[in-house]
Design a protein around this motif. Structure first.
Motif, PDB file in Angstrom:
ATOM      1  N   LEU A   1      -8.889   6.212  -0.099  1.00  0.00           N
ATOM      2  CA  LEU A   1      -9.042   4.980   0.673  1.00  0.00           C
ATOM      3  C   LEU A   1     -10.303   4.957   1.528  1.00  0.00           C
ATOM      4  N   GLY A   2     -10.964   6.092   1.659  1.00  0.00           N
ATOM      5  CA  GLY A   2     -12.144   6.161   2.507  1.00  0.00           C
ATOM      6  C   GLY A   2     -11.799   6.096   3.990  1.00  0.00           C
TER       7      GLY A   2
ATOM      8  N   LEU B   1       0.825  -1.212   0.000  1.00  0.00           N
ATOM      9  CA  LEU B   1       0.000   0.000   0.000  1.00  0.00           C
ATOM     10  C   LEU B   1       0.855   1.255   0.000  1.00  0.00           C
ATOM     11  N   ASN B   2       1.839   1.305   0.871  1.00  0.00           N
ATOM     12  CA  ASN B   2       2.702   2.478   0.948  1.00  0.00           C
ATOM     13  C   ASN B   2       3.493   2.680  -0.332  1.00  0.00           C
ATOM     14  N   THR B   3       3.878   1.601  -0.976  1.00  0.00           N
ATOM     15  CA  THR B   3       4.590   1.706  -2.253  1.00  0.00           C
ATOM     16  C   THR B   3       3.693   2.330  -3.318  1.00  0.00           C
ATOM     17  N   VAL B   4       2.437   1.892  -3.378  1.00  0.00           N
ATOM     18  CA  VAL B   4       1.487   2.457  -4.346  1.00  0.00           C
ATOM     19  C   VAL B   4       1.255   3.932  -4.048  1.00  0.00           C
ATOM     20  N   ILE B   5       1.080   4.276  -2.787  1.00  0.00           N
ATOM     21  CA  ILE B   5       0.868   5.679  -2.397  1.00  0.00           C
ATOM     22  C   ILE B   5       2.083   6.523  -2.781  1.00  0.00           C
TER      23      ILE B   5
ATOM     24  N   ALA C   1      -8.911  -0.288  -3.479  1.00  0.00           N
ATOM     25  CA  ALA C   1      -9.314   1.112  -3.604  1.00  0.00           C
ATOM     26  C   ALA C   1      -8.275   1.932  -4.368  1.00  0.00           C
ATOM     27  N   LEU C   2      -7.030   1.440  -4.398  1.00  0.00           N
ATOM     28  CA  LEU C   2      -5.959   2.110  -5.154  1.00  0.00           C
ATOM     29  C   LEU C   2      -5.722   1.426  -6.503  1.00  0.00           C
TER      30      LEU C   2
ATOM     31  N   ALA D   1      -3.665  13.345   2.938  1.00  0.00           N
ATOM     32  CA  ALA D   1      -5.054  13.809   2.789  1.00  0.00           C
ATOM     33  C   ALA D   1      -5.699  13.214   1.542  1.00  0.00           C
ATOM     34  N   THR D   2      -4.979  13.221   0.438  1.00  0.00           N
ATOM     35  CA  THR D   2      -5.505  12.660  -0.811  1.00  0.00           C
ATOM     36  C   THR D   2      -5.659  11.151  -0.695  1.00  0.00           C
ATOM     37  N   ALA D   3      -4.676  10.494  -0.090  1.00  0.00           N
ATOM     38  CA  ALA D   3      -4.763   9.043   0.123  1.00  0.00           C
ATOM     39  C   ALA D   3      -5.970   8.712   0.991  1.00  0.00           C
TER      40      ALA D   3
END
Length: 116
Positions: free
Chosen positions: A61-62, A43-47, A90-91, A55-57
Motif C-alpha cells: 500500500l505504500g 480494504l480489510n476484506t482484500v487484505i 494498490a491491491l 508489514a506486507t500490506a
C-alpha cells in the motif's frame, strides 16, 4: 405469569435506523464517515483474503505499519475517501463510481459503496 408482565413493563421503543449509524447518532459528515467505513471494510476484506501481514500490506500500500494498523482498526481520521480508493487500486481492485438520479421514493440522495 409474573415474568410475562415484567417483560412487558421493560419493553423499549424500537426505532428503525436510516442505514447510516453516523447519521442516526447525529455525527457531522455522516455520509463521508459511512463511505470511508465501507471502503476500509473492503480494504480489510482484500487484505484478509490475501492473508497479508500488516508489514506486507504496508509495503503493497505504500504506507507505514502504524497506518496499516489504524486502517485495520477502522481509525480513519487520517484517510480521505480518495486515498482509500487509491489504496484499493494498490491491491489490484477496480473502483467504479456511478452517478444516477435518486428514486422519487427516497427523500434524500445518498452515497453507496458496494463491494463485489
Amino acid at each position: 405469569m409474573a415474568r410475562a408482565s415484567a417483560d412487558k413493563s421493560n419493553a423499549a421503543d424500537i426505532t428503525r435506523g436510516s442505514g447510516n449509524v453516523f447519521a442516526d447518532l447525529g455525527l457531522p459528515d455522516a455520509e463521508e464517515r459511512q463511505t470511508k467505513l465501507r471502503l476500509a471494510y473492503a480494504l480489510n476484506t482484500v487484505i484478509d483474503r490475501a492473508r497479508l501481514s500488516q508489514a506486507t500490506a504496508a509495503i503493497r500500500l505504500g504506507l507505514n505499519q502504524p497506518k496499516v494498523s489504524a486502517l485495520r482498526n477502522y481509525k480513519l481520521e487520517g484517510f480521505s475517501v480518495e486515498r482509500l480508493m487509491t489504496l484499493l487500486n494498490a491491491l489490484d481492485q477496480d473502483v467504479e463510481i456511478v452517478i444516477r438520479k435518486k428514486p422519487r421514493s427516497r427523500v434524500a440522495a445518498r452515497i453507496s459503496v458496494i463491494a463485489a
